[in-house]
Scaffold this active site. Structure first.
Site, PDB file in Angstrom:
ATOM      1  CG  MET A   1      -1.808   1.144   1.391  1.00 20.73           C
ATOM      2  SD  MET A   1      -2.957   1.306  -0.022  1.00 20.73           S
ATOM      3  CE  MET A   1      -3.100   3.077  -0.102  1.00 20.73           C
ATOM      4  CD  GLU A   2      -1.431   3.438  -3.379  1.00 25.81           C
ATOM      5  OE1 GLU A   2      -1.301   2.216  -3.151  1.00 25.81           O
ATOM      6  OE2 GLU A   2      -2.390   3.912  -4.011  1.00 25.81           O
ATOM      7  CG  ASN A   3      -0.230   3.698   3.515  1.00 29.34           C
ATOM      8  OD1 ASN A   3      -1.413   3.696   3.240  1.00 29.34           O
ATOM      9  ND2 ASN A   3       0.419   2.597   3.893  1.00 29.34           N
TER      10      ASN A   3
ATOM     11  CD  GLU B   1       2.256  -0.489  -3.678  1.00 31.37           C
ATOM     12  OE1 GLU B   1       1.535   0.516  -3.541  1.00 31.37           O
ATOM     13  OE2 GLU B   1       1.831  -1.550  -4.185  1.00 31.37           O
TER      14      GLU B   1
HETATM   15  N1  BAL Z   1      -3.524   0.934  -3.937  1.00 32.11           N
HETATM   16  C1  BAL Z   1      -3.666  -0.388  -3.464  1.00 32.11           C
HETATM   17  C2  BAL Z   1      -2.438  -1.196  -3.612  1.00 32.11           C
HETATM   18  C3  BAL Z   1      -1.792  -0.913  -4.897  1.00 32.11           C
HETATM   19  O1  BAL Z   1      -2.376  -1.063  -5.967  1.00 32.11           O
HETATM   20  O2  BAL Z   1      -0.680  -0.440  -4.899  1.00 32.11           O
HETATM   21 ZN    ZN Z   2      -1.449   0.287  -7.085  1.00 36.01          ZN
END
Ligand code: BAL
Ligand code: ZN
Length: 874
Positions: free
Chosen positions: A266-268, A301
């Site tokens: 997850m790209e937080n 990411e």
């Molecule tokens: N945004 C959810 C994980 C990904 O696609 O990077």
């Molecule tokens: Zn993504």
């Protein structure tokens, strides 16, 4: 459950400017104080609307508006929201909300949860509402400051987005850290992590000379498996500078690996949270493929920082805006780091075996869906992989230079905004002056187009007329799409013809035809003899081709095509045609034989030398059972399996000498290195081992066992174990036991141990799978473990999963029902193996439907599972 429609989108009534979060963290009790500054949204004409904050599974303690505590009569609370009817309209106001949550009880792994004593979050798509009450929608972007307070011994590391700005000690062995993220962001990009973590640190100097600190946090016992992830991060950062001119924007980039995670990663903002699967690697624990995937996901990411974070989605229907583009970017990154030819083949293989099935089934949807019940169900192969193909087609139509001008314009126009797919296409159109009006239909049309190809050669005129027609089976009133079709014509001597088509630019004698009509003729001039057609080169559009091409032409292209994708494709078509003929023969109850043309073609490849051995391995690989199934009107799993196995065994028997020689040649100097030459050697060697194992001779058993016992890398060890498990090797049980003993403390390796047994084609597999379910290392609460057993069995073992008596279906439904109450997201992913029921014979259809109905009738069915199961039956 309620359906949400794209057509009902409306701007938010209120905007949140700043968020000040304060967490007091304990595993079973987290206290959250959120202070929001809120204004009425000037772009929304409606006035005096109630403020509706979304919140689920929260215990509210208090709310204060502009410092004054609200009484219960001043707000309304239900399971999904907190509504305050009367809020100031003309000034900014503050809201302070206090609530508590229980991370330990959160087995859905959405919001704040516990993984191996570590606390961490997952907010995309709608997890933030499980942390505190908020305008949980991507078009509300705010600046976040986050303070974390926790016990120093249990949680010595406290992380959130942005930069660390302050920290201190408290009484009772507690400490605190404050993080500030200077970039405004939607709440789905919020993250926090607290735990006993160790980290490796490195630095990256950006193109403008800024020093960025890079940190990867893992549990202590994994600290020796982070080096590849760090190198991948640095490679990604450099690649995005060189390729897209994008520079990283914070001074710190952190990655944390967690063992319990629904997604890959997850790209937080500034604090990526990763599934351990896509971080941890050591040559003895991770395969070459794992190494490649880690680099790809780290890149993915990282690339989101621009395509997703700086520019985000207006609403969740636009998910492909960030995912399609970012997948395209990570595909190209991996292609640049590894073998372009192999990467394209691997991606197309994945698309055709899995996304095509999705697009032809009851859950088909456009890359920009128009309705959903549960958005988590739309993180699909269609949104991601077909979305990436759509971006790729834009690049093909515009040319690379104009495509990058379009990307630059998109970044320049929309930095800091939440936008739509339309904004992306508009930027591409404006930068290139290419008319994409018809092309836009790809965003709203579901289904895989079929392109029918007919050719007429006129010897007198030396011209070829290519008639292309398009249709989309199963889609009513399907749009006529704008489809780029790359073509080259070959002479019999293997050279490319210098043919031309009016208004079409040729590059190295390859032409990109633009199919815009239902049926369209393309006339090639200057065609000296009947050509051999190489069409849809590079897989220039996500379509199925319908054309008859004799086996001799396919064998010719397998030898001569200079497009690496189409050369491979010719071999796949050749093999698939032969397998389908064998399937017919099986149905007629006749005995099987393998055509000479296939043996000769394989022999020629085996005797070739090539610097790209990974590519040669692709040329020698048979089409997957799922891909063959995709092409049958009624899937016959047994016949596919038997015919394919027959081909594999026959090739191994006819070409034993060549295959053994190739094996030895590439095995002798195995050093365990990780460069592309060494990876190529392992890929082809292990393919040879797989062929030889089909022979089930003492020699082949010995070969596999030797490799297993002496392996220097996980690639070699697991390949050998796979060959052993899928054959009648007498050492099978001993090897499985030894492998478990050796790796019992390495969760990701034990995942492999589960999945290799779950996908075995040997007769006892179902019994084995049932007993693995009771194994002490199996844990329904760990998504990786579920995927490695339940997922592998139901999605990668067609012949056993589709057993005629329905035991595979019942097994799967049992697991879905058990998972439904623990982790709805993972449960709904597992249902996918039942959704394709229409593709099978009547008996199997009935059995699968029965299980879908059983799932739907389960008490407390989640929205996630309900949506997939009910749409499958509709
Ligand atoms: N945004 C959810 C994980 C990904 O696609 O990077
Ligand atoms: Zn993504």
């Amino acid at each position: 459950p309620q359906t949400i429609y794209l057509k009902n989108y409306h701007e938010p009534e209120y905007l949140i400017e700043t968020v000040d979060l304060n967490f007091i963290l304990e595993a079973e009790y987290a206290r959250v104080v959120s202070r929001l500054t809120i204004t009425h949204n000037p772009d929304n004409k409606a006035r005096n609307a109630a403020l509706v904050l979304l919140g689920e599974e929260l215990t509210l303690i208090s709310i204060a508006l502009n410092g004054v505590t609200l009484t219960t009569s001043q707000y309304k609370l239900n399971d999904e929201s907190l509504t305050i009817a009367d809020v100031p309209q003309n000034t900014t106001f503050t809201l302070a909300i206090e609530n508590t949550i229980n991370p330990k009880a959160n087995s859905a792994l959405e919001g704040l949860f516990v993984s191996n004593d570590m606390l961490c979050t997952q907010c995309e798509a709608q997890g933030f509402r499980k942390i505190t009450y908020f305008l949980d929608r991507p078009d509300v972007m705010a600046r976040f400051t986050t303070t974390l307070i926790a016990d120093k011994t249990l949680y010595p590391v406290l992380l959130s987005n942005g930069n660390k700005v302050a920290q201190g000690e408290l009484i009772d062995n507690r400490h605190w850290v404050t993080w500030e993220d200077p970039f405004k962001k939607p709440c789905y990009l919020f993250a926090l992590v607290a735990g006993q973590l160790e980290c490796i640190e490195d630095h990256f100097t950006t193109m403008s000379g800024r020093d960025i600190t890079l940190k990867i946090f893992v549990e202590a016992h994994d600290i020796d498996k982070c080096a590849h992830a760090m190198q991948s991060l640095k490679n990604s950062m450099r690649w995005d500078e060189v390729t897209y001119g994008r520079e990283y924007d914070l001074d710190l980039y952190m990655i944390v690996a967690v063992g319990h995670f629904n997604m890959g990663a997850m790209e937080n903002k500034g604090l990526n949270v990763f599934n351990t699967k896509f971080v941890l690697a050591r040559p003895d624990t991770a395969t070459d493929m794992d190494y490649e995937h880690i680099e790809g996901v780290i890149g993915h990411e990282y690339f989101h920082n621009w395509t997703g974070n700086r520019i985000t989605c207006r609403d969740w229907f636009q998910l492909s805006l960030k995912e399609g583009f970012t997948v395209f970017r990570d595909q190209e990154f991996t292609a640049d780091q590894t073998s372009k030819a192999v990467k394209r083949i691997d991606d197309v293989n994945a698309l055709r075996t899995r996304q095509f099935a999705e697009d032809a089934g009851p859950l088909a949807h456009p890359i920009r869906p128009e309705a959903y019940i549960e958005i988590n169900n739309f993180y699909t192969l269609t949104v991601y992989e077909k979305g990436a193909e759509v971006v790729r087609m834009i690049r093909t139509l515009l040319g690379t230079e104009n495509f990058h001008k379009g990307a630059d314009l998109y970044f320049q126009r929309h930095d800091g905004q939440a936008v739509t797919c339309e904004h992306f296409v508009q930027a591409m159109e404006d930068a290139s002056n290419k008319d994409l009006s018809q092309f836009r239909r790809w965003y709203s049309q579901a289904g895989t187009p079929v392109v029918k190809v007919e050719q007429t050669y006129d010897a007198a005129k030396q011209s070829l007329t290519l008639t292309l027609s398009q249709s989309i089976p199963g889609q009513k009133n399907a749009a006529v799409l704008h489809i780029p079709v790359k073509v080259a014509l070959f002479s019999e001597d293997g050279t490319i013809m210098d043919a031309s088509v009016v208004d079409t630019v040729a590059i190295n004698n390859e032409l990109t035809l633009e199919l815009r009509e239902q049926t369209q003729d393309f006339i090639f001039e200057n065609v000296p003899g009947t050509p051999i057609l190489s069409i849809l080169r590079g897989f220039s559009a996500p379509v199925k081709l319908q054309m008859s091409q004799p086996l001799t032409e396919l064998a010719f292209l397998l030898r001569h095509d200079n497009d690496s994708f189409n050369r491979w494709e010719a071999g796949q078509k050749l093999t698939a045609s032969i397998i389908f003929e064998l399937i017919d023969t099986i149905k007629q109850g006749k005995s099987l034989s393998i055509p000479e043309i296939l043996i000769d073609s394989f022999k020629a490849i085996l005797e070739q030398t090539s610097p790209d051995l990974s590519y040669l391995a692709c040329l020698l690989s048979l089409p997957a059972e799922n891909y063959l199934a995709e092409q049958m009107p009624v899937v016959d799993v047994e016949a596919i399996h038997h015919a394919r196995q027959f081909v594999k065994r026959s090739l191994a028997a006819h070409l034993t000498e060549q295959i053994s020689a190739l094996y030895l040649q590439n095995h002798q100097q195995e050093t365990g290195e990780l460069n592309s030459a060494a990876i190529g050697k392992r890929r082809i060697k292990n393919l040879c081992l797989d062929y030889l194992s089909q022979l089930n001779t003492d020699d082949s058993h010995q070969l596999a066992h030797n490799q297993f016992a002496n392996a220097k890398t996980m690639t070699d060890q697991i390949a050998a174990l796979g060959s052993i498990v899928n054959s009648e090797n007498p050492e099978k049980q001993a090897c499985l036991q030894q492998f478990y003993q050796q790796w019992q403390d390495e969760a990701l390796v034990i995942d492999k141990w589960f999945s290799i047994q779950a996908s075995s084609t040997q007769p006892d597999t179902f019994t084995v799978v049932q007993s693995l379910l009771r194994h002490s290392a199996f844990d329904l609460k760990n998504p990786n473990r579920v995927r490695s057993l339940v997922g592998a069995f139901s999605q990668a073992n067609p012949v056993h999963y589709h057993a005629k008596n329905g035991q595979g279906y019942q097994f799967l439904a049992d697991q879905v029902i058990a998972l439904n109450s623990l982790n709805p997201q993972v449960a709904s992913r597992m249902v996918s193996a039942l959704t394709q029921w229409r593709r099978f014979d009547k008996q199997r259809q009935d059995l699968m439907k029965q299980q879908l109905e059983r799932i739907i009738n389960t008490d407390n069915i989640s929205k996630d599972v309900f949506e997939i199961a009910s749409k499958s039956l509709a």
